[in-house]
Design a protein around this motif. Structure first.
Motif, PDB file in Angstrom:
ATOM      1  N   ASN A   1       0.830  -1.205   0.000  1.00 45.43           N
ATOM      2  CA  ASN A   1       0.000   0.000   0.000  1.00 45.43           C
ATOM      3  C   ASN A   1       0.869   1.263   0.000  1.00 45.43           C
ATOM      4  OD1 ASN A   1      -2.376   1.431  -0.083  1.00 45.43           O
ATOM      5  ND2 ASN A   1      -2.753   1.317   2.115  1.00 45.43           N
ATOM      6  N   LYS A   2       1.971   1.207  -0.783  1.00 39.04           N
ATOM      7  CA  LYS A   2       2.890   2.339  -0.980  1.00 39.04           C
ATOM      8  C   LYS A   2       3.678   2.702   0.278  1.00 39.04           C
ATOM      9  CE  LYS A   2      -0.016   4.343  -4.606  1.00 39.04           C
ATOM     10  NZ  LYS A   2      -0.718   5.553  -5.087  1.00 39.04           N
ATOM     11  N   HIS A   3       3.747   1.803   1.250  1.00 39.93           N
ATOM     12  CA  HIS A   3       4.526   2.028   2.462  1.00 39.93           C
ATOM     13  C   HIS A   3       5.415   0.819   2.719  1.00 39.93           C
ATOM     14  CE1 HIS A   3       2.405   5.717   3.561  1.00 39.93           C
ATOM     15  NE2 HIS A   3       1.264   5.091   3.302  1.00 39.93           N
ATOM     16  N   VAL A   4       6.579   1.077   3.305  1.00 40.23           N
ATOM     17  CA  VAL A   4       7.547   0.010   3.557  1.00 40.23           C
ATOM     18  C   VAL A   4       6.963  -0.993   4.542  1.00 40.23           C
ATOM     19  CG1 VAL A   4       9.795  -0.523   4.545  1.00 40.23           C
ATOM     20  CG2 VAL A   4       9.551   1.430   3.021  1.00 40.23           C
ATOM     21  N   LEU A   5       7.055  -2.275   4.191  1.00 40.58           N
ATOM     22  CA  LEU A   5       6.530  -3.344   5.037  1.00 40.58           C
ATOM     23  C   LEU A   5       7.659  -4.043   5.792  1.00 40.58           C
ATOM     24  CD1 LEU A   5       3.882  -4.947   5.730  1.00 40.58           C
ATOM     25  CD2 LEU A   5       4.562  -6.554   3.945  1.00 40.58           C
ATOM     26  N   ASP A   6       8.621  -4.607   5.071  1.00 36.89           N
ATOM     27  CA  ASP A   6       9.750  -5.326   5.678  1.00 36.89           C
ATOM     28  C   ASP A   6      11.049  -4.806   5.084  1.00 36.89           C
ATOM     29  OD1 ASP A   6       8.096  -6.976   7.199  1.00 36.89           O
ATOM     30  OD2 ASP A   6       7.919  -8.458   5.603  1.00 36.89           O
ATOM     31  N   VAL A   7      12.058  -4.664   5.941  1.00 30.34           N
ATOM     32  CA  VAL A   7      13.397  -4.263   5.511  1.00 30.34           C
ATOM     33  C   VAL A   7      14.406  -5.151   6.242  1.00 30.34           C
ATOM     34  CG1 VAL A   7      15.093  -2.417   5.346  1.00 30.34           C
ATOM     35  CG2 VAL A   7      12.664  -1.868   5.163  1.00 30.34           C
ATOM     36  N   VAL A   8      15.320  -5.751   5.475  1.00 28.53           N
ATOM     37  CA  VAL A   8      16.361  -6.605   6.059  1.00 28.53           C
ATOM     38  C   VAL A   8      17.706  -6.145   5.503  1.00 28.53           C
ATOM     39  CG1 VAL A   8      17.212  -8.942   6.402  1.00 28.53           C
ATOM     40  CG2 VAL A   8      14.757  -8.538   6.208  1.00 28.53           C
ATOM     41  N   GLU A   9      18.658  -5.934   6.396  1.00 29.23           N
ATOM     42  CA  GLU A   9      19.995  -5.476   6.017  1.00 29.23           C
ATOM     43  C   GLU A   9      20.984  -6.629   6.144  1.00 29.23           C
ATOM     44  OE1 GLU A   9      22.181  -1.396   7.063  1.00 29.23           O
ATOM     45  OE2 GLU A   9      22.305  -2.844   8.704  1.00 29.23           O
ATOM     46  N   PHE A  10      21.743  -6.856   5.065  1.00 31.67           N
ATOM     47  CA  PHE A  10      22.711  -7.955   5.026  1.00 31.67           C
ATOM     48  C   PHE A  10      24.115  -7.399   4.804  1.00 31.67           C
ATOM     49  CE2 PHE A  10      18.768  -9.797   3.304  1.00 31.67           C
ATOM     50  CZ  PHE A  10      18.604 -10.896   4.124  1.00 31.67           C
ATOM     51  N   GLY A  11      25.098  -8.118   5.329  1.00 33.25           N
ATOM     52  CA  GLY A  11      26.492  -7.911   4.972  1.00 33.25           C
ATOM     53  C   GLY A  11      26.927  -9.008   4.026  1.00 33.25           C
ATOM     54  N   VAL A  12      27.497  -8.644   2.884  1.00 29.97           N
ATOM     55  CA  VAL A  12      27.832  -9.602   1.834  1.00 29.97           C
ATOM     56  C   VAL A  12      29.304 -10.003   1.955  1.00 29.97           C
ATOM     57  CG1 VAL A  12      27.873 -10.035  -0.644  1.00 29.97           C
ATOM     58  CG2 VAL A  12      26.105  -8.554   0.339  1.00 29.97           C
ATOM     59  N   ASP A  13      29.557 -11.295   2.046  1.00 30.50           N
ATOM     60  CA  ASP A  13      30.919 -11.836   2.116  1.00 30.50           C
ATOM     61  C   ASP A  13      31.042 -13.000   1.133  1.00 30.50           C
ATOM     62  OD1 ASP A  13      31.791 -10.146   4.311  1.00 30.50           O
ATOM     63  OD2 ASP A  13      30.516 -11.392   5.605  1.00 30.50           O
ATOM     64  N   ASN A  14      32.287 -13.276   0.743  1.00 31.43           N
ATOM     65  CA  ASN A  14      32.607 -14.417  -0.135  1.00 31.43           C
ATOM     66  C   ASN A  14      31.731 -14.425  -1.387  1.00 31.43           C
ATOM     67  OD1 ASN A  14      34.414 -15.290   1.881  1.00 31.43           O
ATOM     68  ND2 ASN A  14      32.781 -16.418   2.916  1.00 31.43           N
TER      69      ASN A  14
ATOM     70  N   ARG B   1      10.625 -14.849   8.148  1.00 31.67           N
ATOM     71  CA  ARG B   1      10.266 -13.681   7.344  1.00 31.67           C
ATOM     72  C   ARG B   1      11.310 -13.433   6.244  1.00 31.67           C
ATOM     73  NH1 ARG B   1       6.927  -9.361   8.817  1.00 31.67           N
ATOM     74  NH2 ARG B   1       6.050 -10.822  10.327  1.00 31.67           N
ATOM     75  N   VAL B   2      12.579 -13.691   6.537  1.00 33.05           N
ATOM     76  CA  VAL B   2      13.622 -13.563   5.516  1.00 33.05           C
ATOM     77  C   VAL B   2      13.396 -14.583   4.398  1.00 33.05           C
ATOM     78  CG1 VAL B   2      16.093 -13.859   5.073  1.00 33.05           C
ATOM     79  CG2 VAL B   2      15.333 -12.588   7.082  1.00 33.05           C
TER      80      VAL B   2
ATOM     81  N   THR C   1      17.152  -5.381  11.071  1.00 31.78           N
ATOM     82  CA  THR C   1      15.859  -5.698  10.448  1.00 31.78           C
ATOM     83  C   THR C   1      14.783  -4.756  10.970  1.00 31.78           C
ATOM     84  OG1 THR C   1      15.315  -7.326  12.157  1.00 31.78           O
ATOM     85  CG2 THR C   1      16.448  -8.135  10.200  1.00 31.78           C
ATOM     86  N   THR C   2      13.831  -4.459  10.101  1.00 31.59           N
ATOM     87  CA  THR C   2      12.605  -3.747  10.475  1.00 31.59           C
ATOM     88  C   THR C   2      11.456  -4.523   9.849  1.00 31.59           C
ATOM     89  OG1 THR C   2      13.725  -1.600  10.558  1.00 31.59           O
ATOM     90  CG2 THR C   2      11.329  -1.579  10.412  1.00 31.59           C
ATOM     91  N   LEU C   3      10.822  -5.364  10.649  1.00 32.14           N
ATOM     92  CA  LEU C   3       9.769  -6.251  10.159  1.00 32.14           C
ATOM     93  C   LEU C   3       8.410  -5.762  10.625  1.00 32.14           C
ATOM     94  CD1 LEU C   3      11.503  -9.672  10.903  1.00 32.14           C
ATOM     95  CD2 LEU C   3      11.587  -8.325   8.803  1.00 32.14           C
ATOM     96  N   ALA C   4       7.426  -5.921   9.770  1.00 33.34           N
ATOM     97  CA  ALA C   4       6.069  -5.495  10.097  1.00 33.34           C
ATOM     98  C   ALA C   4       5.488  -6.386  11.190  1.00 33.34           C
ATOM     99  CB  ALA C   4       5.185  -5.546   8.854  1.00 33.34           C
ATOM    100  N   PRO C   5       4.630  -5.825  12.058  1.00 36.22           N
ATOM    101  CA  PRO C   5       3.951  -6.671  13.056  1.00 36.22           C
ATOM    102  C   PRO C   5       3.108  -7.746  12.384  1.00 36.22           C
ATOM    103  CG  PRO C   5       3.698  -4.329  13.570  1.00 36.22           C
ATOM    104  CD  PRO C   5       4.292  -4.403  12.197  1.00 36.22           C
ATOM    105  N   ASN C   6       2.773  -8.766  13.141  1.00 37.17           N
ATOM    106  CA  ASN C   6       2.035  -9.902  12.571  1.00 37.17           C
ATOM    107  C   ASN C   6       0.672  -9.495  12.022  1.00 37.17           C
ATOM    108  OD1 ASN C   6       4.098 -11.705  13.180  1.00 37.17           O
ATOM    109  ND2 ASN C   6       3.296 -12.128  15.226  1.00 37.17           N
TER     110      ASN C   6
END
Length: 287
Positions: free
Chosen positions: A109-122, A157-158, A227-232
């Motif tokens: 609905n045009k709003h951020v729902l879930d955001v996950v931040e990763f560090g990339v290796d190898n 969730r991921v 992480t910023t995950l939406a409530p259930n």
């Protein structure tokens, strides 16, 4: 002059664009917006290129740098996603505090729902595996190894986010020719080991072909940072199926374990006393 979303439109062209963006009962395939942060490394640029290749043709890449921090302020990100009609985004950045940073997220609905931040290796790009690549628009097979995907709520969730990113078009039936790669994810101590393999089918002498796997890339280790995950309740609202699309229940019809329809028919009590039997010549009395 008409009003749509509280704004006055000035031309028929804008009206057509807004009409295409109206809510649909059966939504279109989700598009991925790929963009760079204020500072990026060559490693992250290659990661974004491979994410764009895996999401084709439903992807939109922006080459300019953007000073966007989704976990702190997501207004500018929501504007760009709305402008490009994308509900998924991949943002790459690099800093001393968070090197080789990859942010994956989705909107509802045009709003951020879930955001996950990763560090990339190898990281190993697709180009390092010569001669093997996926076809544009093909479907992947997902393999998630480990019990943590079902036990840990964050990993669950991921997992849902990864499937949302790379599943492509929704189809009712799939030909084996359209299934040409496998996305395998392994979970170990907060690190997601993501590996992609090309799927090849060979003759086996029966209807079921012999399948073989070959490394296709990209290969990367994703360390979950923030992480910023939406409530259930909000997540359930985003996954809600409209009443018009729900299958109507049929009276006295059930489904078996293998998907067969079983019907129950109610009949009146029958009288078998006057039921005529079969006449057999052998049992007839001889005169």
């Amino acid at each position: 002059m008409t009003v749509a979303d509280g704004k006055k439109t000035r031309s028929k062209r804008v009206e057509r664009i807004l009409k295409k963006r109206e809510p649909l009962l059966i939504e279109n395939t989700k598009k991925v917006l790929v963009l760079r942060g204020h500072r990026t490394s060559q490693n992250i640029i290659d990661v974004l290129k491979d994410v764009s290749k895996l999401s084709k043709p439903h992807t939109k890449s922006l080459s300019r740098k953007n000073d966007i921090h989704p976990l702190e302020d997501c207004n500018s990100l929501e504007f760009l996603c709305d402008k490009n009609d994308c509900s998924l985004f991949a943002l790459g950045s690099h800093s001393k505090k968070r090197p080789h940073n990859l942010v994956l997220g989705r909107l509802h609905n045009k709003h951020v729902l879930d955001v996950v931040e990763f560090g990339v290796d190898n990281f190993r790009p697709i180009e390092s595996f010569a001669g093997i690549s996926k076809a544009i628009g093909s479907k992947p097979a997902f393999v998630f190894v480990g019990d943590n995907w079902e036990v840990d709520s964050t990993l669950s969730r991921v997992q849902n986010l990864i499937i949302d990113f790379f599943r492509g078009d929704k189809v009712d039936m799939l030909s084996l020719k359209g299934l040409d790669h496998v996305i395998a994810c392994f979970s170990h101590e907060g690190v997601v080991l993501m590996r992609l393999y090309a799927l090849n089918f060979k003759k086996s002498g029966s209807k079921i072909p012999l399948s073989t796997l070959a490394p296709m890339g990209p290969f990367m280790d994703l360390t979950i940072r923030r992480t910023t995950l939406a409530p259930n309740d909000m997540f359930d609202a985003a996954c809600r199926i409209p009443k018009e699309l729900k299958a109507k229940s049929r009276k006295n019809v059930t489904k078996s374990g293998i998907g067969e329809s079983i019907g129950r028919v109610h009949m009146k009590k029958q009288n078998f006393d006057g039921l005529p039997g079969r006449k057999i010549a052998v049992l007839a009395r001889s005169s």
